[in-house]
Motif scaffolding. Sequence first.
Motif, PDB file in Angstrom:
ATOM      1  N   TYR A  10       0.735  -1.199   0.126  1.00 34.64           N
ATOM      2  CA  TYR A  10      -0.024   0.036   0.089  1.00 34.64           C
ATOM      3  C   TYR A  10       1.038   1.337  -0.064  1.00 34.64           C
ATOM      4  CZ  TYR A  10      -4.480  -2.775   0.089  1.00 34.64           C
ATOM      5  OH  TYR A  10      -5.100  -3.740  -0.389  1.00 34.64           O
ATOM      6  N   SER A  11       2.112   1.211  -0.523  1.00 40.20           N
ATOM      7  CA  SER A  11       2.774   2.320  -0.737  1.00 40.20           C
ATOM      8  C   SER A  11       3.158   2.186  -2.258  1.00 40.20           C
ATOM      9  CB  SER A  11       4.266   2.211  -0.038  1.00 40.20           C
ATOM     10  OG  SER A  11       4.200   1.998   1.256  1.00 40.20           O
ATOM     11  N   PRO A  12       2.204   3.157  -2.953  1.00 37.87           N
ATOM     12  CA  PRO A  12       2.349   2.908  -4.431  1.00 37.87           C
ATOM     13  C   PRO A  12       3.652   3.727  -4.936  1.00 37.87           C
ATOM     14  CG  PRO A  12       0.211   4.065  -3.825  1.00 37.87           C
ATOM     15  CD  PRO A  12       1.106   3.672  -2.488  1.00 37.87           C
ATOM     16  N   SER A  13       4.397   4.456  -4.267  1.00 33.94           N
ATOM     17  CA  SER A  13       5.552   5.105  -4.907  1.00 33.94           C
ATOM     18  C   SER A  13       6.886   4.183  -4.818  1.00 33.94           C
ATOM     19  CB  SER A  13       6.029   6.369  -3.907  1.00 33.94           C
ATOM     20  OG  SER A  13       6.241   5.860  -2.493  1.00 33.94           O
ATOM     21  N   GLN A  14       6.639   2.957  -4.174  1.00 38.74           N
ATOM     22  CA  GLN A  14       7.776   2.106  -3.997  1.00 38.74           C
ATOM     23  C   GLN A  14       7.676   0.960  -5.170  1.00 38.74           C
ATOM     24  OE1 GLN A  14       9.151   0.379  -0.597  1.00 38.74           O
ATOM     25  NE2 GLN A  14       7.927   1.898   0.900  1.00 38.74           N
ATOM     26  N   VAL A  24       8.942  10.084  -7.356  1.00 44.04           N
ATOM     27  CA  VAL A  24       7.797  10.008  -7.981  1.00 44.04           C
ATOM     28  C   VAL A  24       6.842  10.695  -7.515  1.00 44.04           C
ATOM     29  CG1 VAL A  24       6.874   7.888  -7.056  1.00 44.04           C
ATOM     30  CG2 VAL A  24       6.724   8.121  -9.338  1.00 44.04           C
ATOM     31  N   ILE A  25       6.767  11.013  -6.070  1.00 40.05           N
ATOM     32  CA  ILE A  25       5.647  11.753  -5.301  1.00 40.05           C
ATOM     33  C   ILE A  25       5.924  13.054  -5.845  1.00 40.05           C
ATOM     34  CG2 ILE A  25       4.613  12.457  -3.269  1.00 40.05           C
ATOM     35  CD1 ILE A  25       5.044   9.511  -2.313  1.00 40.05           C
ATOM     36  N   ASN A  26       7.302  13.562  -5.751  1.00 38.64           N
ATOM     37  CA  ASN A  26       7.475  14.958  -6.051  1.00 38.64           C
ATOM     38  C   ASN A  26       6.910  15.354  -7.377  1.00 38.64           C
ATOM     39  OD1 ASN A  26       8.285  15.572  -3.642  1.00 38.64           O
ATOM     40  ND2 ASN A  26      10.303  15.081  -3.804  1.00 38.64           N
ATOM     41  N   HIS A  78      -9.892  13.815  -6.507  1.00 36.66           N
ATOM     42  CA  HIS A  78      -8.558  13.826  -6.606  1.00 36.66           C
ATOM     43  C   HIS A  78      -8.151  12.454  -5.830  1.00 36.66           C
ATOM     44  CE1 HIS A  78      -7.743  15.356  -2.981  1.00 36.66           C
ATOM     45  NE2 HIS A  78      -8.538  16.389  -2.928  1.00 36.66           N
ATOM     46  N   GLY A  79      -6.758  11.822  -5.817  1.00 40.32           N
ATOM     47  CA  GLY A  79      -6.241  10.917  -5.120  1.00 40.32           C
ATOM     48  C   GLY A  79      -5.440  11.599  -3.958  1.00 40.32           C
ATOM     49  N   GLY A  80      -4.546  10.731  -3.189  1.00 38.60           N
ATOM     50  CA  GLY A  80      -3.727  11.014  -2.307  1.00 38.60           C
ATOM     51  C   GLY A  80      -4.131  10.601  -0.816  1.00 38.60           C
ATOM     52  N   TYR A  81      -4.429   9.099  -0.825  1.00 34.92           N
ATOM     53  CA  TYR A  81      -4.749   8.522   0.252  1.00 34.92           C
ATOM     54  C   TYR A  81      -5.780   9.176   1.309  1.00 34.92           C
ATOM     55  CZ  TYR A  81      -2.177   4.179  -0.081  1.00 34.92           C
ATOM     56  OH  TYR A  81      -1.674   2.984  -0.385  1.00 34.92           O
ATOM     57  N   TRP A  82      -6.506  10.267   0.932  1.00 38.41           N
ATOM     58  CA  TRP A  82      -7.660  10.774   1.750  1.00 38.41           C
ATOM     59  C   TRP A  82      -6.949  11.742   2.658  1.00 38.41           C
ATOM     60  CZ3 TRP A  82      -7.597   5.400   1.479  1.00 38.41           C
ATOM     61  CH2 TRP A  82      -8.360   4.892   0.695  1.00 38.41           C
ATOM     62  N   PHE A  84      -4.063  13.921   1.254  1.00 32.44           N
ATOM     63  CA  PHE A  84      -2.836  14.655   0.460  1.00 32.44           C
ATOM     64  C   PHE A  84      -3.794  15.319  -0.652  1.00 32.44           C
ATOM     65  CE2 PHE A  84      -0.124  10.829   1.721  1.00 32.44           C
ATOM     66  CZ  PHE A  84       0.756  11.428   2.677  1.00 32.44           C
ATOM     67  N   LEU A  85      -3.214  16.061  -1.285  1.00 33.70           N
ATOM     68  CA  LEU A  85      -3.606  16.827  -2.403  1.00 33.70           C
ATOM     69  C   LEU A  85      -4.884  17.660  -2.349  1.00 33.70           C
ATOM     70  CD1 LEU A  85      -2.993  14.112  -5.004  1.00 33.70           C
ATOM     71  CD2 LEU A  85      -1.465  16.079  -4.691  1.00 33.70           C
ATOM     72  N   SER A  86      -5.441  18.427  -3.329  1.00 35.33           N
ATOM     73  CA  SER A  86      -6.529  19.198  -3.165  1.00 35.33           C
ATOM     74  C   SER A  86      -7.036  19.610  -4.550  1.00 35.33           C
ATOM     75  CB  SER A  86      -6.315  20.541  -2.381  1.00 35.33           C
ATOM     76  OG  SER A  86      -5.401  21.361  -3.118  1.00 35.33           O
ATOM     77  N   GLY A 145     -12.206   9.114 -10.758  1.00 35.34           N
ATOM     78  CA  GLY A 145     -11.570   9.509  -9.473  1.00 35.34           C
ATOM     79  C   GLY A 145     -10.186   8.378  -9.750  1.00 35.34           C
ATOM     80  N   HIS A 146      -9.137   8.978  -9.123  1.00 30.56           N
ATOM     81  CA  HIS A 146      -8.112   8.478  -8.942  1.00 30.56           C
ATOM     82  C   HIS A 146      -7.570   8.001  -7.408  1.00 30.56           C
ATOM     83  CE1 HIS A 146      -3.265   8.686  -8.623  1.00 30.56           C
ATOM     84  NE2 HIS A 146      -3.436   7.778  -9.231  1.00 30.56           N
ATOM     85  N   SER A 147      -7.050   6.787  -7.548  1.00 30.58           N
ATOM     86  CA  SER A 147      -6.644   6.212  -6.004  1.00 30.58           C
ATOM     87  C   SER A 147      -7.771   6.538  -5.036  1.00 30.58           C
ATOM     88  CB  SER A 147      -5.196   6.980  -5.856  1.00 30.58           C
ATOM     89  OG  SER A 147      -4.702   6.452  -4.952  1.00 30.58           O
ATOM     90  N   ALA A 148      -7.590   7.196  -4.105  1.00 32.02           N
ATOM     91  CA  ALA A 148      -8.476   7.278  -3.040  1.00 32.02           C
ATOM     92  C   ALA A 148      -9.731   8.175  -3.819  1.00 32.02           C
ATOM     93  CB  ALA A 148      -7.965   8.411  -1.822  1.00 32.02           C
TER      94      ALA A 148
HETATM   95  N1  LIG Z   1       2.670   6.846   0.864  1.00 33.11           N
HETATM   96  C1  LIG Z   1       2.172   6.953  -0.488  1.00 33.11           C
HETATM   97  C2  LIG Z   1       1.867   8.467  -0.719  1.00 33.11           C
HETATM   98  C3  LIG Z   1       0.726   8.452  -1.723  1.00 33.11           C
HETATM   99  O1  LIG Z   1       0.002   7.436  -2.094  1.00 33.11           O
HETATM  100  C4  LIG Z   1       0.719   9.841  -2.291  1.00 33.11           C
HETATM  101  C5  LIG Z   1       1.376  11.109  -1.859  1.00 33.11           C
HETATM  102  C6  LIG Z   1       1.298  12.485  -2.152  1.00 33.11           C
HETATM  103  C7  LIG Z   1       0.198  12.533  -3.081  1.00 33.11           C
HETATM  104  C8  LIG Z   1      -0.397  11.384  -3.918  1.00 33.11           C
HETATM  105  C9  LIG Z   1      -0.195   9.958  -3.315  1.00 33.11           C
HETATM  106  N2  LIG Z   1      -0.981   9.157  -3.932  1.00 33.11           N
HETATM  107  C10 LIG Z   1      -1.736   8.928  -4.780  1.00 33.11           C
HETATM  108  O2  LIG Z   1      -2.444   9.940  -5.578  1.00 33.11           O
HETATM  109  C11 LIG Z   1       2.874   6.532  -1.346  1.00 33.11           C
HETATM  110  O3  LIG Z   1       3.884   5.404  -1.008  1.00 33.11           O
HETATM  111  O4  LIG Z   1       2.887   6.417  -2.618  1.00 33.11           O
END
Ligand SMILES: N[C@@H](CC(=O)c1ccccc1NC=O)C(=O)O
Length: 287
Positions: A10-14, A24-26, A78-82, A84-86, A145-148
């Motif tokens: 559940y860490s998409p960035s990895q 990848v997050i930045n 938008h996504g961001g695990y409920w 992050f993001l706006s 919708g993406h992710s969350a």
């Molecule tokens: N810890 C999460 C963080 C994450 O999912 C995320 C972080 C910032 C902005 C968006 C994110 N995810 C999906 O849109 C990850 O490993 O990707």
Amino acid sequence: MNKNELEKQYSPSQWSHRMSADDVINAHVAALKSGTEKARAVAQNILDVPYGEGDEEKLDVYMPISSSPDVPLVIYLHGGYWQFLSKEESGFMAVPLAQKGVVVVAVEYSIAPKGNMDLMVSQVRRSLVAVIQQYSHIRGLYLCGHSAGAHLAAMVLSTDWSEYSVTPQIKGAFLVSGIYDLLPILSTYVNEPLKMTEEVALRNSPSRLVSQLKTSSSGCDIVVAVAQNDSPEFRKQSEDYFKSLQAAGLKVTFEDIPDTDHFSIIEQLVDENYYLTQLLLKMMGKS
Ligand SMILES: N[C@@H](CC(=O)c1ccccc1NC=O)C(=O)O
């Protein structure tokens, strides 16, 4: 699965093959932000339209370049695990869609820790009602919708609208790299700011609301899309949800998008020629 393995799943960035986790997050935030800035420069927009009383209960509307009587409207969650993001990073898909005569609406909701799961679900449902009331002339209502945000979109599809003032007819929904069963994340870092109990996770899991979805959204064309390089657990979430929608007799297709990861699968919607942009336009009768 032990806690470490579950947290990795559940860490998409990895799981990106393109960059390190931090990079990848930045890059994701930067891409969505610059796409949104571009959309605000090319498409007429009305920002910060309230859909409720809360500070975050606002949405941005991006208008088509030229007006026509045949206007579909797509609401983006938008996504961001409920947490992050706006909406400030959520107008990017208006770059190609405004050109094609589609209205794009980017919805803000109260991310954790300020907001909780029940509130976010209630907010996105109410945002839809407000959009229909304000834009009654539109030709069709679509959800993406993406992710969350795909989770929230699936919860919108699964709404019992009898408690609301209108019953939205959602023509199509794009659910991109979503989570549909919240139980596995309860014990992970994702739940730290959310603080969901098992009861909250159960009542907000679309995987348990398929019969309500069938009642409320039987006419909706649903696309469940997942990235080739999403984690196995993310891919399983999409596959399992797709299979239960299909078994319930819904109009649903599964799209496994090659050469994408959890982030690029949605970032590329700034590109008119991207497969999912084309699929979305086709669904809306605008290709
Ligand atoms: N810890 C999460 C963080 C994450 O999912 C995320 C972080 C910032 C902005 C968006 C994110 N995810 C999906 O849109 C990850 O490993 O990707």
